[in-house]
Design a protein around this motif. Sequence first.
Motif, PDB file in Angstrom:
ATOM      1  N   VAL A  47      37.746  29.900  24.695  1.00 55.54           N
ATOM      2  CA  VAL A  47      36.472  29.258  24.526  1.00 55.54           C
ATOM      3  C   VAL A  47      36.540  28.006  24.643  1.00 55.54           C
ATOM      4  CG1 VAL A  47      34.425  29.133  23.040  1.00 55.54           C
ATOM      5  CG2 VAL A  47      35.361  31.347  23.386  1.00 55.54           C
ATOM      6  N   ALA A  48      37.699  27.348  23.593  1.00 59.26           N
ATOM      7  CA  ALA A  48      37.571  25.954  23.351  1.00 59.26           C
ATOM      8  C   ALA A  48      38.263  25.369  24.641  1.00 59.26           C
ATOM      9  CB  ALA A  48      38.527  25.537  22.098  1.00 59.26           C
ATOM     10  N   ALA A  49      39.354  26.227  25.265  1.00 57.11           N
ATOM     11  CA  ALA A  49      39.964  25.699  26.508  1.00 57.11           C
ATOM     12  C   ALA A  49      38.968  25.588  27.516  1.00 57.11           C
ATOM     13  CB  ALA A  49      41.016  26.703  26.878  1.00 57.11           C
ATOM     14  N   ILE A  50      37.950  26.474  27.709  1.00 58.12           N
ATOM     15  CA  ILE A  50      37.013  26.380  28.640  1.00 58.12           C
ATOM     16  C   ILE A  50      35.985  25.403  28.474  1.00 58.12           C
ATOM     17  CG2 ILE A  50      35.064  27.802  29.622  1.00 58.12           C
ATOM     18  CD1 ILE A  50      36.895  30.382  29.398  1.00 58.12           C
ATOM     19  N   GLU A  51      35.460  25.294  27.166  1.00 58.90           N
ATOM     20  CA  GLU A  51      34.750  24.061  26.997  1.00 58.90           C
ATOM     21  C   GLU A  51      35.356  22.498  27.305  1.00 58.90           C
ATOM     22  OE1 GLU A  51      33.530  25.063  22.921  1.00 58.90           O
ATOM     23  OE2 GLU A  51      31.822  26.527  23.806  1.00 58.90           O
ATOM     24  N   ALA A  52      36.768  22.573  27.142  1.00 54.29           N
ATOM     25  CA  ALA A  52      37.467  21.360  27.323  1.00 54.29           C
ATOM     26  C   ALA A  52      37.773  21.084  28.817  1.00 54.29           C
ATOM     27  CB  ALA A  52      38.823  21.433  26.738  1.00 54.29           C
ATOM     28  N   ASP A  53      37.872  21.942  29.740  1.00 51.86           N
ATOM     29  CA  ASP A  53      38.194  22.049  31.273  1.00 51.86           C
ATOM     30  C   ASP A  53      37.670  23.613  31.785  1.00 51.86           C
ATOM     31  OD1 ASP A  53      39.153  21.801  33.721  1.00 51.86           O
ATOM     32  OD2 ASP A  53      40.895  21.130  33.216  1.00 51.86           O
ATOM     33  N   ARG A  54      36.515  23.333  32.270  1.00 53.97           N
ATOM     34  CA  ARG A  54      35.853  24.509  32.837  1.00 53.97           C
ATOM     35  C   ARG A  54      36.495  25.158  34.212  1.00 53.97           C
ATOM     36  NH1 ARG A  54      29.913  23.218  33.844  1.00 53.97           N
ATOM     37  NH2 ARG A  54      29.923  25.319  34.295  1.00 53.97           N
ATOM     38  N   ARG A  55      37.335  24.476  34.660  1.00 54.54           N
ATOM     39  CA  ARG A  55      38.146  25.220  35.802  1.00 54.54           C
ATOM     40  C   ARG A  55      38.819  26.589  35.384  1.00 54.54           C
ATOM     41  NH1 ARG A  55      42.190  21.084  37.532  1.00 54.54           N
ATOM     42  NH2 ARG A  55      42.461  21.024  35.238  1.00 54.54           N
ATOM     43  N   ILE A  56      38.610  27.579  36.239  1.00 57.43           N
ATOM     44  CA  ILE A  56      38.789  28.900  36.060  1.00 57.43           C
ATOM     45  C   ILE A  56      39.480  29.538  37.232  1.00 57.43           C
ATOM     46  CG2 ILE A  56      38.093  31.237  35.513  1.00 57.43           C
ATOM     47  CD1 ILE A  56      37.722  29.927  32.921  1.00 57.43           C
ATOM     48  N   ALA A  57      40.603  30.396  37.293  1.00 56.92           N
ATOM     49  CA  ALA A  57      40.848  31.179  38.263  1.00 56.92           C
ATOM     50  C   ALA A  57      40.904  32.657  37.777  1.00 56.92           C
ATOM     51  CB  ALA A  57      42.312  30.676  38.725  1.00 56.92           C
ATOM     52  N   VAL A  58      40.549  33.507  38.783  1.00 62.62           N
ATOM     53  CA  VAL A  58      40.495  35.118  38.762  1.00 62.62           C
ATOM     54  C   VAL A  58      41.286  35.589  39.664  1.00 62.62           C
ATOM     55  CG1 VAL A  58      38.893  36.975  38.061  1.00 62.62           C
ATOM     56  CG2 VAL A  58      38.505  34.973  37.402  1.00 62.62           C
ATOM     57  N   VAL A  59      42.302  36.695  39.497  1.00 66.46           N
ATOM     58  CA  VAL A  59      42.791  37.100  40.421  1.00 66.46           C
ATOM     59  C   VAL A  59      42.691  38.613  40.115  1.00 66.46           C
ATOM     60  CG1 VAL A  59      45.480  37.693  41.408  1.00 66.46           C
ATOM     61  CG2 VAL A  59      44.719  35.417  40.371  1.00 66.46           C
ATOM     62  N   ALA A  60      42.527  39.213  41.443  1.00 66.62           N
ATOM     63  CA  ALA A  60      42.361  40.828  41.222  1.00 66.62           C
ATOM     64  C   ALA A  60      42.995  41.413  42.377  1.00 66.62           C
ATOM     65  CB  ALA A  60      40.789  41.314  41.289  1.00 66.62           C
ATOM     66  N   TYR A  61      43.637  42.685  42.305  1.00 69.75           N
ATOM     67  CA  TYR A  61      44.229  43.180  43.242  1.00 69.75           C
ATOM     68  C   TYR A  61      44.210  44.668  43.559  1.00 69.75           C
ATOM     69  CZ  TYR A  61      48.452  44.538  46.208  1.00 69.75           C
ATOM     70  OH  TYR A  61      49.313  45.043  47.152  1.00 69.75           O
ATOM     71  N   ASP A  62      44.007  45.242  44.454  1.00 66.87           N
ATOM     72  CA  ASP A  62      43.838  46.591  44.974  1.00 66.87           C
ATOM     73  C   ASP A  62      44.813  46.938  45.755  1.00 66.87           C
ATOM     74  OD1 ASP A  62      43.211  48.991  46.070  1.00 66.87           O
ATOM     75  OD2 ASP A  62      41.235  48.645  46.375  1.00 66.87           O
ATOM     76  N   ARG A  63      45.616  47.502  45.180  1.00 65.82           N
ATOM     77  CA  ARG A  63      47.294  48.103  45.571  1.00 65.82           C
ATOM     78  C   ARG A  63      47.342  49.275  46.858  1.00 65.82           C
ATOM     79  NH1 ARG A  63      51.968  51.385  42.603  1.00 65.82           N
ATOM     80  NH2 ARG A  63      53.088  51.790  44.429  1.00 65.82           N
ATOM     81  N   ASP A  64      46.324  50.025  46.578  1.00 62.13           N
ATOM     82  CA  ASP A  64      46.248  50.962  47.699  1.00 62.13           C
ATOM     83  C   ASP A  64      45.470  50.263  48.949  1.00 62.13           C
ATOM     84  OD1 ASP A  64      47.228  52.779  45.913  1.00 62.13           O
ATOM     85  OD2 ASP A  64      45.329  53.681  45.379  1.00 62.13           O
ATOM     86  N   ALA A  65      44.689  49.647  48.703  1.00 58.14           N
ATOM     87  CA  ALA A  65      44.020  48.972  49.930  1.00 58.14           C
ATOM     88  C   ALA A  65      44.829  47.527  50.378  1.00 58.14           C
ATOM     89  CB  ALA A  65      42.489  48.647  49.624  1.00 58.14           C
ATOM     90  N   GLY A  66      45.661  47.194  49.541  1.00 61.34           N
ATOM     91  CA  GLY A  66      46.504  46.035  49.958  1.00 61.34           C
ATOM     92  C   GLY A  66      45.377  44.809  49.925  1.00 61.34           C
ATOM     93  N   VAL A  67      44.798  44.699  49.179  1.00 59.10           N
ATOM     94  CA  VAL A  67      43.810  43.506  48.982  1.00 59.10           C
ATOM     95  C   VAL A  67      43.799  42.678  47.812  1.00 59.10           C
ATOM     96  CG1 VAL A  67      41.342  42.799  49.434  1.00 59.10           C
ATOM     97  CG2 VAL A  67      42.143  44.475  51.071  1.00 59.10           C
ATOM     98  N   GLN A  68      44.152  41.223  48.050  1.00 61.71           N
ATOM     99  CA  GLN A  68      44.159  40.509  46.766  1.00 61.71           C
ATOM    100  C   GLN A  68      42.824  39.692  46.834  1.00 61.71           C
ATOM    101  OE1 GLN A  68      47.675  38.362  45.138  1.00 61.71           O
ATOM    102  NE2 GLN A  68      46.902  36.927  46.415  1.00 61.71           N
ATOM    103  N   LEU A  69      42.326  39.569  45.782  1.00 59.61           N
ATOM    104  CA  LEU A  69      41.339  38.279  45.782  1.00 59.61           C
ATOM    105  C   LEU A  69      41.970  37.190  44.581  1.00 59.61           C
ATOM    106  CD1 LEU A  69      38.006  40.481  45.648  1.00 59.61           C
ATOM    107  CD2 LEU A  69      39.235  39.455  47.567  1.00 59.61           C
ATOM    108  N   ARG A  70      41.670  35.969  45.054  1.00 60.63           N
ATOM    109  CA  ARG A  70      42.210  34.849  44.313  1.00 60.63           C
ATOM    110  C   ARG A  70      40.669  34.131  44.321  1.00 60.63           C
ATOM    111  NH1 ARG A  70      46.985  31.541  45.440  1.00 60.63           N
ATOM    112  NH2 ARG A  70      46.249  31.275  47.346  1.00 60.63           N
ATOM    113  N   LEU A  71      40.131  33.893  43.015  1.00 67.23           N
ATOM    114  CA  LEU A  71      38.799  33.360  42.837  1.00 67.23           C
ATOM    115  C   LEU A  71      39.050  31.918  42.259  1.00 67.23           C
ATOM    116  CD1 LEU A  71      38.684  36.573  42.524  1.00 67.23           C
ATOM    117  CD2 LEU A  71      35.967  35.837  42.908  1.00 67.23           C
ATOM    118  N   ARG A  72      38.480  30.849  42.567  1.00 70.90           N
ATOM    119  CA  ARG A  72      38.422  29.666  41.834  1.00 70.90           C
ATOM    120  C   ARG A  72      37.144  29.376  41.355  1.00 70.90           C
ATOM    121  NH1 ARG A  72      41.295  29.360  45.979  1.00 70.90           N
ATOM    122  NH2 ARG A  72      43.558  29.565  45.771  1.00 70.90           N
ATOM    123  N   GLY A  73      36.751  28.797  40.204  1.00 74.78           N
ATOM    124  CA  GLY A  73      35.300  28.209  39.996  1.00 74.78           C
ATOM    125  C   GLY A  73      35.408  27.613  38.580  1.00 74.78           C
TER     126      GLY A  73
END
Length: 189
Positions: A65-91
């Motif tokens: 929480v303190a880290a996000i309040e100091a710098d709001r940049r976030i990355a999220v990574v999700a992976y579907d192994r069976d489908a072979g699809v990776q999502l890398r989200l930045r926001g």
Amino acid sequence: MYETLNEVRADIAERLAAAASERRSPMHTPVVATAGADARVMVLRAFDPASWTLRFHTDLRSPKVAAIEADRRIAVVAYDRDAGVQLRLRGTGRIEGAGAAVDAAWAESTNFARRCYLGEGPGAASEGPTSGLPEQFEGVEPGDAELLPARGNFALLLVEVAEIDWFSLAHTGHRRALVTRYGGQWIAP
């Protein structure tokens, strides 16, 4: 295999909606990283396709929480192994500890899940292995009255997604696209 960015955007929205609503979805528990590269697995609770916003639950006492309040940049990574699809989200992330959305998320949670917010704050030192819960709630679902103090520790982490790097692995040839809410481009894998 997708041929248009609109098809990719639809695939992303479908995957994130399923990840938020289906606990067996391979993308239900993505990795969330703050700007300081502190990463953790979190449960995706909701995805709003209109605003491109992800919702996670968190503890207001958590160091993230303190880290996000100091710098709001976030990355999220999700992976579907069976489908072979990776999502890398930045926001950007924001923490909400009060308001109608927080109240609604709290109301949707079970008492068993809410009890996590009764214990010691995340990262608190302990002399031995601990769940951090008060002893009387180990393996026990508290009643509504017992959970009143927990509500003050509950918050939402909302991630407003700016761009998504969609990567599809395929033996016929990988595909990759960088998309935003209103645009995007194909890029080399």
